[in-house]
Design a protein around this motif. Sequence first.
Motif, PDB file in Angstrom:
ATOM      1  N   PRO A  13       0.811  -1.218   0.000  1.00  0.00           N
ATOM      2  CA  PRO A  13       0.000   0.000   0.000  1.00  0.00           C
ATOM      3  C   PRO A  13       0.848   1.273   0.000  1.00  0.00           C
ATOM      4  O   PRO A  13       0.392   2.314  -0.453  1.00  0.00           O
ATOM      5  CB  PRO A  13      -0.823  -0.116   1.291  1.00  0.00           C
ATOM      6  CG  PRO A  13      -0.911  -1.583   1.537  1.00  0.00           C
ATOM      7  CD  PRO A  13       0.409  -2.138   1.056  1.00  0.00           C
ATOM      8  N   ALA A  51      -8.198   3.654  -4.205  1.00  0.00           N
ATOM      9  CA  ALA A  51      -7.464   2.466  -3.752  1.00  0.00           C
ATOM     10  C   ALA A  51      -6.938   2.661  -2.335  1.00  0.00           C
ATOM     11  O   ALA A  51      -7.074   1.781  -1.480  1.00  0.00           O
ATOM     12  CB  ALA A  51      -6.313   2.158  -4.713  1.00  0.00           C
ATOM     13  N   LEU A  54      -9.857   2.506   0.107  1.00  0.00           N
ATOM     14  CA  LEU A  54     -10.334   1.138   0.339  1.00  0.00           C
ATOM     15  C   LEU A  54      -9.462   0.437   1.378  1.00  0.00           C
ATOM     16  O   LEU A  54      -9.971  -0.229   2.285  1.00  0.00           O
ATOM     17  CB  LEU A  54     -10.353   0.341  -0.966  1.00  0.00           C
ATOM     18  CG  LEU A  54     -11.435   0.716  -1.969  1.00  0.00           C
ATOM     19  CD1 LEU A  54     -11.207  -0.010  -3.294  1.00  0.00           C
ATOM     20  CD2 LEU A  54     -12.820   0.424  -1.430  1.00  0.00           C
ATOM     21  N   ILE A  55      -8.159   0.602   1.269  1.00  0.00           N
ATOM     22  CA  ILE A  55      -7.248  -0.019   2.235  1.00  0.00           C
ATOM     23  C   ILE A  55      -7.470   0.579   3.620  1.00  0.00           C
ATOM     24  O   ILE A  55      -7.563  -0.145   4.612  1.00  0.00           O
ATOM     25  CB  ILE A  55      -5.778   0.120   1.789  1.00  0.00           C
ATOM     26  CG1 ILE A  55      -5.543  -0.746   0.541  1.00  0.00           C
ATOM     27  CG2 ILE A  55      -4.830  -0.280   2.914  1.00  0.00           C
ATOM     28  CD1 ILE A  55      -4.202  -0.516  -0.124  1.00  0.00           C
ATOM     29  N   GLY A  66     -11.641  -7.966   2.677  1.00  0.00           N
ATOM     30  CA  GLY A  66     -11.761  -7.411   1.341  1.00  0.00           C
ATOM     31  C   GLY A  66     -12.810  -6.322   1.315  1.00  0.00           C
ATOM     32  O   GLY A  66     -13.752  -6.330   2.110  1.00  0.00           O
ATOM     33  N   ALA A  80      -9.916  -4.043  -2.781  1.00  0.00           N
ATOM     34  CA  ALA A  80      -8.747  -4.363  -1.953  1.00  0.00           C
ATOM     35  C   ALA A  80      -8.987  -5.704  -1.279  1.00  0.00           C
ATOM     36  O   ALA A  80     -10.124  -6.043  -0.935  1.00  0.00           O
ATOM     37  CB  ALA A  80      -8.535  -3.288  -0.898  1.00  0.00           C
ATOM     38  N   ASP A  82      -6.964  -8.447   1.710  1.00  0.00           N
ATOM     39  CA  ASP A  82      -5.854  -8.836   2.580  1.00  0.00           C
ATOM     40  C   ASP A  82      -6.365  -9.893   3.552  1.00  0.00           C
ATOM     41  O   ASP A  82      -7.095  -9.583   4.485  1.00  0.00           O
ATOM     42  CB  ASP A  82      -5.288  -7.650   3.350  1.00  0.00           C
ATOM     43  CG  ASP A  82      -4.051  -8.021   4.170  1.00  0.00           C
ATOM     44  OD1 ASP A  82      -3.610  -9.199   4.096  1.00  0.00           O
ATOM     45  OD2 ASP A  82      -3.530  -7.145   4.879  1.00  0.00           O
ATOM     46  N   THR A  95      -1.519  -7.428   1.410  1.00  0.00           N
ATOM     47  CA  THR A  95      -2.494  -6.406   1.032  1.00  0.00           C
ATOM     48  C   THR A  95      -2.267  -6.013  -0.415  1.00  0.00           C
ATOM     49  O   THR A  95      -1.147  -5.707  -0.806  1.00  0.00           O
ATOM     50  CB  THR A  95      -2.326  -5.149   1.912  1.00  0.00           C
ATOM     51  OG1 THR A  95      -2.416  -5.518   3.278  1.00  0.00           O
ATOM     52  CG2 THR A  95      -3.379  -4.104   1.587  1.00  0.00           C
ATOM     53  N   PHE A  96      -3.345  -6.022  -1.195  1.00  0.00           N
ATOM     54  CA  PHE A  96      -3.233  -5.558  -2.574  1.00  0.00           C
ATOM     55  C   PHE A  96      -4.561  -4.996  -3.057  1.00  0.00           C
ATOM     56  O   PHE A  96      -5.616  -5.275  -2.489  1.00  0.00           O
ATOM     57  CB  PHE A  96      -2.731  -6.655  -3.525  1.00  0.00           C
ATOM     58  CG  PHE A  96      -3.596  -7.893  -3.560  1.00  0.00           C
ATOM     59  CD1 PHE A  96      -4.624  -8.019  -4.480  1.00  0.00           C
ATOM     60  CD2 PHE A  96      -3.360  -8.933  -2.681  1.00  0.00           C
ATOM     61  CE1 PHE A  96      -5.408  -9.162  -4.515  1.00  0.00           C
ATOM     62  CE2 PHE A  96      -4.140 -10.081  -2.710  1.00  0.00           C
ATOM     63  CZ  PHE A  96      -5.169 -10.198  -3.633  1.00  0.00           C
ATOM     64  N   VAL A  97      -4.485  -4.184  -4.095  1.00  0.00           N
ATOM     65  CA  VAL A  97      -5.660  -3.601  -4.743  1.00  0.00           C
ATOM     66  C   VAL A  97      -5.561  -3.952  -6.220  1.00  0.00           C
ATOM     67  O   VAL A  97      -4.484  -3.852  -6.812  1.00  0.00           O
ATOM     68  CB  VAL A  97      -5.708  -2.067  -4.578  1.00  0.00           C
ATOM     69  CG1 VAL A  97      -6.908  -1.481  -5.312  1.00  0.00           C
ATOM     70  CG2 VAL A  97      -5.744  -1.683  -3.107  1.00  0.00           C
ATOM     71  N   CYS A  99      -7.561  -3.426 -10.103  1.00  0.00           N
ATOM     72  CA  CYS A  99      -8.532  -2.716 -10.935  1.00  0.00           C
ATOM     73  C   CYS A  99      -8.879  -3.604 -12.133  1.00  0.00           C
ATOM     74  O   CYS A  99      -8.004  -4.309 -12.660  1.00  0.00           O
ATOM     75  CB  CYS A  99      -7.939  -1.417 -11.467  1.00  0.00           C
ATOM     76  SG  CYS A  99      -7.376  -0.278 -10.186  1.00  0.00           S
ATOM     77  N   GLU A 160     -15.128 -10.164  -3.941  1.00  0.00           N
ATOM     78  CA  GLU A 160     -14.909  -8.757  -4.303  1.00  0.00           C
ATOM     79  C   GLU A 160     -15.142  -8.509  -5.793  1.00  0.00           C
ATOM     80  O   GLU A 160     -15.692  -7.468  -6.169  1.00  0.00           O
ATOM     81  CB  GLU A 160     -13.514  -8.301  -3.876  1.00  0.00           C
ATOM     82  CG  GLU A 160     -13.235  -8.417  -2.387  1.00  0.00           C
ATOM     83  CD  GLU A 160     -14.321  -7.838  -1.489  1.00  0.00           C
ATOM     84  OE1 GLU A 160     -14.962  -6.830  -1.861  1.00  0.00           O
ATOM     85  OE2 GLU A 160     -14.542  -8.410  -0.401  1.00  0.00           O
TER      86      GLU A 160
END
Length: 186
Positions: A13, A51, A54-55, A66, A80, A82, A95-97, A99, A160
Amino acid sequence: MTTEYAGLAGWTPAALPVPGEVRPVVSAPDPVLSRPGPEVDPTSDEIVRLAADLIATMRVSPGCVGLAAPQVGVGAQVFAVDVTGHPKAVTVHGTFVLCNARVVEATRWKSGREGCMSVPDLTGDVKRASRLVVEGLLPGSGAPVRLVTDGFEARALQHEIDHCQGLLFLDRVAGAHAIYQRKVYQ
């Protein structure tokens, strides 16, 4: 062409150039939850900010693994995830996002219980792939990612992606017999 885990390894992040702000989570039957979101430009300032938000929102929400853009009132294909530290998680990518994510391979279907911050009073049994290949783009750089995962993380990703397509887990249950009142622990 992307390769397995391409672009995600080493992404954190902190790669987002803006701090996230906590946004309110919307609940069903808010119409944004039932409309497919459009694809987005992952390099736009608006999507990078989303993004990060969202985290930040996920981090302050106990038990959240999520969160998708429609859950914070934004019709967009951004989410997002995790599952770090979750007792059901075996495969964990941190943790990731992503698109504009899409499932490119789904196998080993299993039923499992799901809940959702946007449906706070219910859980349900949903059949999902327990092995998954997903492709998407990272916010900020727009770098392509091909993620191979399984088990609980695969379930979270599908949950998600469904939000981004205007679907709730309630749309995936086999029927009323597979929906339960959420237990409240004190």
